[in-house]
Design a protein around this motif. Structure first.
Motif, PDB file in Angstrom:
ATOM      1  N   VAL A  73       0.842  -1.206   0.000  1.00  0.00           N
ATOM      2  CA  VAL A  73       0.000   0.000   0.000  1.00  0.00           C
ATOM      3  C   VAL A  73       0.873   1.250   0.000  1.00  0.00           C
ATOM      4  O   VAL A  73       0.607   2.216  -0.723  1.00  0.00           O
ATOM      5  CB  VAL A  73      -0.948  -0.002   1.218  1.00  0.00           C
ATOM      6  N   LEU A  74       1.920   1.243   0.817  1.00  0.00           N
ATOM      7  CA  LEU A  74       2.809   2.398   0.872  1.00  0.00           C
ATOM      8  C   LEU A  74       3.504   2.640  -0.466  1.00  0.00           C
ATOM      9  O   LEU A  74       3.655   3.787  -0.899  1.00  0.00           O
ATOM     10  CB  LEU A  74       3.847   2.216   1.975  1.00  0.00           C
ATOM     11  N   CYS A  75       3.907   1.572  -1.125  1.00  0.00           N
ATOM     12  CA  CYS A  75       4.528   1.721  -2.447  1.00  0.00           C
ATOM     13  C   CYS A  75       3.557   2.370  -3.429  1.00  0.00           C
ATOM     14  O   CYS A  75       3.929   3.250  -4.219  1.00  0.00           O
ATOM     15  CB  CYS A  75       4.986   0.358  -2.971  1.00  0.00           C
ATOM     16  N   GLU A  76       2.305   1.942  -3.382  1.00  0.00           N
ATOM     17  CA  GLU A  76       1.293   2.520  -4.262  1.00  0.00           C
ATOM     18  C   GLU A  76       1.058   3.994  -3.949  1.00  0.00           C
ATOM     19  O   GLU A  76       0.917   4.821  -4.856  1.00  0.00           O
ATOM     20  CB  GLU A  76      -0.012   1.744  -4.125  1.00  0.00           C
ATOM     21  N   LEU A  77       1.028   4.338  -2.658  1.00  0.00           N
ATOM     22  CA  LEU A  77       0.811   5.726  -2.270  1.00  0.00           C
ATOM     23  C   LEU A  77       1.998   6.601  -2.674  1.00  0.00           C
ATOM     24  O   LEU A  77       1.811   7.734  -3.150  1.00  0.00           O
ATOM     25  CB  LEU A  77       0.588   5.812  -0.765  1.00  0.00           C
ATOM     26  N   LEU A  78       3.208   6.097  -2.483  1.00  0.00           N
ATOM     27  CA  LEU A  78       4.401   6.855  -2.880  1.00  0.00           C
ATOM     28  C   LEU A  78       4.395   7.128  -4.382  1.00  0.00           C
ATOM     29  O   LEU A  78       4.614   8.266  -4.820  1.00  0.00           O
ATOM     30  CB  LEU A  78       5.657   6.080  -2.497  1.00  0.00           C
ATOM     31  N   ALA A  79       4.136   6.092  -5.158  1.00  0.00           N
ATOM     32  CA  ALA A  79       4.108   6.246  -6.614  1.00  0.00           C
ATOM     33  C   ALA A  79       2.946   7.134  -7.048  1.00  0.00           C
ATOM     34  O   ALA A  79       3.098   7.984  -7.937  1.00  0.00           O
ATOM     35  CB  ALA A  79       4.011   4.879  -7.276  1.00  0.00           C
ATOM     36  N   ALA A  97       5.845  15.031  -2.792  1.00  0.00           N
ATOM     37  CA  ALA A  97       4.417  14.763  -2.960  1.00  0.00           C
ATOM     38  C   ALA A  97       4.104  13.300  -2.682  1.00  0.00           C
ATOM     39  O   ALA A  97       3.070  12.968  -2.089  1.00  0.00           O
ATOM     40  CB  ALA A  97       3.978  15.141  -4.379  1.00  0.00           C
ATOM     41  N   GLY A  98       4.996  12.409  -3.091  1.00  0.00           N
ATOM     42  CA  GLY A  98       4.812  10.988  -2.816  1.00  0.00           C
ATOM     43  C   GLY A  98       4.883  10.680  -1.332  1.00  0.00           C
ATOM     44  O   GLY A  98       4.066   9.916  -0.803  1.00  0.00           O
ATOM     45  N   LEU A  99       5.845  11.288  -0.655  1.00  0.00           N
ATOM     46  CA  LEU A  99       5.993  11.058   0.781  1.00  0.00           C
ATOM     47  C   LEU A  99       4.776  11.577   1.547  1.00  0.00           C
ATOM     48  O   LEU A  99       4.303  10.929   2.488  1.00  0.00           O
ATOM     49  CB  LEU A  99       7.256  11.749   1.290  1.00  0.00           C
ATOM     50  N   GLU A 100       4.265  12.723   1.150  1.00  0.00           N
ATOM     51  CA  GLU A 100       3.105  13.275   1.843  1.00  0.00           C
ATOM     52  C   GLU A 100       1.863  12.417   1.605  1.00  0.00           C
ATOM     53  O   GLU A 100       1.027  12.271   2.499  1.00  0.00           O
ATOM     54  CB  GLU A 100       2.875  14.715   1.402  1.00  0.00           C
ATOM     55  N   ALA A 101       1.758  11.839   0.414  1.00  0.00           N
ATOM     56  CA  ALA A 101       0.636  10.940   0.146  1.00  0.00           C
ATOM     57  C   ALA A 101       0.718   9.711   1.043  1.00  0.00           C
ATOM     58  O   ALA A 101      -0.297   9.236   1.568  1.00  0.00           O
ATOM     59  CB  ALA A 101       0.634  10.534  -1.324  1.00  0.00           C
ATOM     60  N   ALA A 102       1.925   9.181   1.226  1.00  0.00           N
ATOM     61  CA  ALA A 102       2.106   7.997   2.072  1.00  0.00           C
ATOM     62  C   ALA A 102       1.884   8.317   3.538  1.00  0.00           C
ATOM     63  O   ALA A 102       1.424   7.462   4.310  1.00  0.00           O
ATOM     64  CB  ALA A 102       3.507   7.415   1.866  1.00  0.00           C
ATOM     65  N   ALA A 103       2.194   9.548   3.951  1.00  0.00           N
ATOM     66  CA  ALA A 103       2.075   9.925   5.362  1.00  0.00           C
ATOM     67  C   ALA A 103       0.651   9.790   5.870  1.00  0.00           C
ATOM     68  O   ALA A 103       0.430   9.516   7.056  1.00  0.00           O
ATOM     69  CB  ALA A 103       2.561  11.360   5.562  1.00  0.00           C
ATOM     70  N   GLY A 104      -0.323   9.939   4.977  1.00  0.00           N
ATOM     71  CA  GLY A 104      -1.707   9.815   5.393  1.00  0.00           C
ATOM     72  C   GLY A 104      -2.082   8.423   5.853  1.00  0.00           C
ATOM     73  O   GLY A 104      -3.126   8.233   6.497  1.00  0.00           O
ATOM     74  N   ASN A 105      -1.246   7.436   5.555  1.00  0.00           N
ATOM     75  CA  ASN A 105      -1.527   6.058   5.953  1.00  0.00           C
ATOM     76  C   ASN A 105      -1.034   5.751   7.369  1.00  0.00           C
ATOM     77  O   ASN A 105      -1.308   4.674   7.899  1.00  0.00           O
ATOM     78  CB  ASN A 105      -0.859   5.102   4.954  1.00  0.00           C
ATOM     79  N   LEU A 144      10.465   4.273 -10.454  1.00  0.00           N
ATOM     80  CA  LEU A 144       9.609   4.003 -11.619  1.00  0.00           C
ATOM     81  C   LEU A 144       8.641   5.147 -11.862  1.00  0.00           C
ATOM     82  O   LEU A 144       8.389   5.540 -13.013  1.00  0.00           O
ATOM     83  CB  LEU A 144       8.856   2.693 -11.420  1.00  0.00           C
ATOM     84  N   ALA A 145       8.091   5.696 -10.797  1.00  0.00           N
ATOM     85  CA  ALA A 145       7.154   6.816 -10.946  1.00  0.00           C
ATOM     86  C   ALA A 145       7.866   8.042 -11.518  1.00  0.00           C
ATOM     87  O   ALA A 145       7.302   8.760 -12.359  1.00  0.00           O
ATOM     88  CB  ALA A 145       6.520   7.140  -9.601  1.00  0.00           C
TER      89      ALA A 145
END
Length: 202
Positions: A73-79, A97-105, A144-145
């Motif tokens: 899940v974290l990989c998906e959020l980061l990407a 932006a990827g890190l902030e998206a993952a932080a919500g988890n 990859l992203a």
């Protein structure tokens, strides 16, 4: 673990409580903290969670993987965060932006069990190796992203690994009981520090 103060976890599990995966994670971390990783069995984890052994194996292949739940899940959020960054974003801004998206988890419950989880991983060489593989998966997902955004190597790989460094440093600070900052703010801080460190190398 022996010699450490017991950790208070939010809410003991009852048999009717939903979210079996989360229950198993909480139960495992409790038991690892109380008895040590090597002395804890899958059966004990399932029993503490109020679930069956077969339910455990529907969610995890072994007790080690309980400690790394949510990696995909974290990989998906980061990407996904990198993919959604503005077109004009620099590589590091996209990583941010990827890190902030993952932080919500990262929930308050993950914050509560973070110190115990960290202690378990650091006490076992196999778990430290598994954590290193987790970090590689984060870097691969972000690389990859970034490539999808047209950023070539080595810039894509370097930016991704700087993101991993920022994440690991910010997470270590976040789970410190003395820390009162949000994870997102810590991630921004660590990325700024890394940018400054890179600039000082010239």
């Amino acid at each position: 673990m022996t010699g450490q103060s017991p950790i208070v976890y939010p809410g003991r599990m009852s048999r009717w409580e939903p979210q079996a995966r989360e229950r198993l994670v909480r139960a495992a971390v409790e038991l690892f903290d109380e008895h040590g990783y090597d002395s804890t069995t899958v059966v004990q984890i399932a029993q503490r969670a109020g679930l069956t052994k077969s339910t455990f194996f529907r969610h995890f292949p072994d007790k080690r993987e309980v400690l790394f739940a949510g990696q995909d899940v974290l990989c998906e959020l980061l990407a996904g965060g990198i993919d959604a960054a503005p077109d004009e974003a620099t590589p590091l801004s996209a990583v941010a932006a990827g890190l902030e998206a993952a932080a919500g988890n990262f929930t308050p419950e993950l914050h509560a069990i973070g110190p115990a989880l960290r202690a378990v991983v650091e006490s076992n060489s196999d778990l430290r190796e598994r954590e290193a593989l987790k970090h590689h998966s984060f870097a691969d997902a972000m690389t990859l992203a970034l490539r999808r955004r047209g950023i070539a190597d080595p810039a894509a790989g370097l930016a991704a690994w700087l993101g991993v460094l920022a994440f690991t440093d910010a997470y270590a600070c976040w789970i410190d009981p003395a820390c009162d900052q949000e994870l997102t703010a810590l991630l921004r801080l660590k990325l700024r520090e890394l940018r400054a460190a890179i600039s000082s190398l010239d």
